[in-house]
Design an enzyme around this catalytic site. Structure first.
Site, short mmCIF file in Angstrom:
data_model
loop_
_atom_site.label_atom_id
_atom_site.label_comp_id
_atom_site.label_asym_id
_atom_site.label_seq_id
_atom_site.Cartn_x
_atom_site.Cartn_y
_atom_site.Cartn_z
N ASP A 89 0.83 -1.22 0.00
CA ASP A 89 0.00 0.00 0.00
C ASP A 89 0.86 1.26 0.00
O ASP A 89 2.01 1.25 0.42
CB ASP A 89 -0.97 0.01 1.19
CG ASP A 89 -0.26 0.01 2.53
OD1 ASP A 89 0.74 -0.72 2.68
OD2 ASP A 89 -0.70 0.75 3.44
N GLU A 150 0.07 -1.25 5.57
CA GLU A 150 1.16 -0.87 6.47
C GLU A 150 0.97 0.57 6.92
O GLU A 150 1.20 0.92 8.06
CB GLU A 150 2.51 -1.02 5.76
CG GLU A 150 3.72 -0.94 6.67
CD GLU A 150 4.28 0.46 6.87
OE1 GLU A 150 5.17 0.64 7.71
OE2 GLU A 150 3.82 1.42 6.21
N HIS A 363 6.35 10.21 1.50
CA HIS A 363 5.07 10.80 1.93
C HIS A 363 4.96 12.26 1.48
O HIS A 363 4.28 13.06 2.12
CB HIS A 363 4.88 10.68 3.45
CG HIS A 363 4.75 9.26 3.92
ND1 HIS A 363 4.17 8.91 5.12
CD2 HIS A 363 5.11 8.09 3.35
CE1 HIS A 363 4.20 7.59 5.26
NE2 HIS A 363 4.78 7.07 4.18
ZN LIG Z 1 6.77 2.21 4.10
#
Ligand SMILES: [Zn+2]
Length: 397
Positions: A89, A150, A363
């Site tokens: 994911d 995760e 991210h």
């Molecule tokens: Zn990761």
């Protein structure tokens, strides 16, 4: 050999690794929506000779697929099976990724993350398996686990059907930078806190109210947060409360976390946060019709996951150092402030370290990868697989 390099071991094919990676990042796989990528990976792994199953974890988390577990037979008997894992994911915004290739650097087009977290880890594992399979490298059994969810609480790892996994030691490939082996990561407490006051009309009778916001502010002002010490961090990350501008707020909700490598410090810091709020609440009380009403704190503390703490003499840690040495590379073992599936696997009785997979600026929409980092990680992994199958390095079962 421009794109295919020979290091005295089997070939790691940079072009092939790139193509696999580019395919992977273009398959949408937000948490709970990993079915498409899982089926894609199932096909690739079966093509390499693995027996692949999907466990039931998807049902429990409300997702569209479970964890992928692939078994590779060994070519050498009586050696410890090797566990290799990465997560499928990605974080939002991660749908419709358009990769931009500039030489060996791959980034997103700036609208989405790239998803190198953790598709870099998947691509490294796949290229390693391909190279050792093609070159018939002597090896033990290998269990590959690609997890779901995760990014939303390590849910896939927590629910992984371990009865389907034979290996009890190995590696997760899931961290930024390159040249590091993460062997320590903190345990985490999650705090859900209600600060409760007393509602009253702010204009007509404010003396009949206790502002939960004021209590909260006083409590927080007395707290140590952020980096508490070298092993411990604390944060209050979410706050909500109040009902209207003319009503004294009777409730503020806080969500926070404490992380520490040290169990005592973790509990001490958690207690410190609650104590500051309790002491603030104790300063607010009211007498209403002969009854004393007080502000109070209602807290729920939950252990998010346990720490990871693999000693240097753990076989998998030693194997990585030996592999790096053999390749003339330097790998440093480090502690990291974040958690990953490895925390959960260790908590569940496996010995699993986290090998850096080369991801950068994760991210964020500025995320990027350098293919050369992935090749380096694949070379290390390949060396671990090979050493496991050689008589002088093999760990007897
Ligand atoms: Zn990761």
């Amino acid at each position: 050999m421009a794109d295919t390099e020979f290091f005295g071991g089997p070939l790691i094919d940079k072009t092939r690794l790139k193509e696999v990676l580019l395919d992977l990042v273009q398959i949408d796989s937000h948490s709970r929506k990993e079915r498409k990528i899982a089926l894609h990976l199932k096909g690739l792994l079966e093509g390499l000779g693995a027996v692949v199953i999907l466990d039931d974890a998807g049902r429990a988390v409300g997702g569209d697929v479970g964890n992928l577990i692939a078994h590779f037979k060994g070519t050498v008997p009586d050696v410890e099976p090797l566990f290799l894992s990465a997560h499928m994911d990605t974080v939002p915004p991660g749908e419709g990724v358009v990769p931009v290739v500039e030489g060996d650097v791959i980034r997103s087009d700036g609208r989405t993350v790239l998803g190198g977290d953790d598709k870099s880890g998947i691509a490294i594992i796949l290229e390693t398996l391909r190279s050792v399979t093609e070159d018939a490298v002597p090896r033990g059994e290998i269990d590959v686990v690609f997890t779901i969810c995760e990014e939303v609480g390590l849910l896939g790892a927590k629910l992984l059907d371990l009865t389907q996994v034979r290996a009890r030691t190995g590696l997760v490939l899931d961290s930024d930078s390159i040249g590091f082996l993460i062997t320590k990561a903190p345990a985490v407490n999650r705090l859900e806190i209600d600060v409760l006051g007393l509602e009253a009309h702010a204009g007509i009778c404010p003396e009949k109210g206790i502002s939960a916001l004021e209590v909260t502010a006083k409590g927080i002002a007395a707290m140590t947060l952020g980096r508490v010490d070298e092993e411990t961090t604390a944060n209050l990350g979410l706050v909500s409360g109040g009902t209207a501008v003319n009503i004294i707020p009777n409730r503020v909700h806080l969500t926070g976390e404490v992380r520490s490598q040290n169990e005592d410090k973790l509990e001490r810091q958690t207690h410190h946060i609650l104590q500051c709020l309790n002491e603030a609440a104790a300063q607010y009380s009211l007498e209403v019709n002969g009854t004393i009403l007080k502000a109070r704190i209602d807290a729920d503390v939950r252990r998010e996951y346990e720490k990871m703490d693999l000693p240097e003499e753990t076989p998998i840690v030693r194997q990585i150092h030996e592999a790096a040495q053999h390749l003339g590379l330097n790998i440093n073992t480090v502690a990291k402030g974040g958690g990953c599936d490895a925390n959960v696997f260790n908590q569940r009785g496996l010995a699993v370290a986290n090998l850096a997979s080369g991801m950068r600026d994760i991210h964020t929409v500025h995320e990027w990868l350098d293919l050369n980092d992935l090749v380096t990680a694949a070379r290390i992994l390949q060396e671990v697989v090979r050493a496991g199958g050689s008589p002088e390095h093999g760990v007897a079962r």
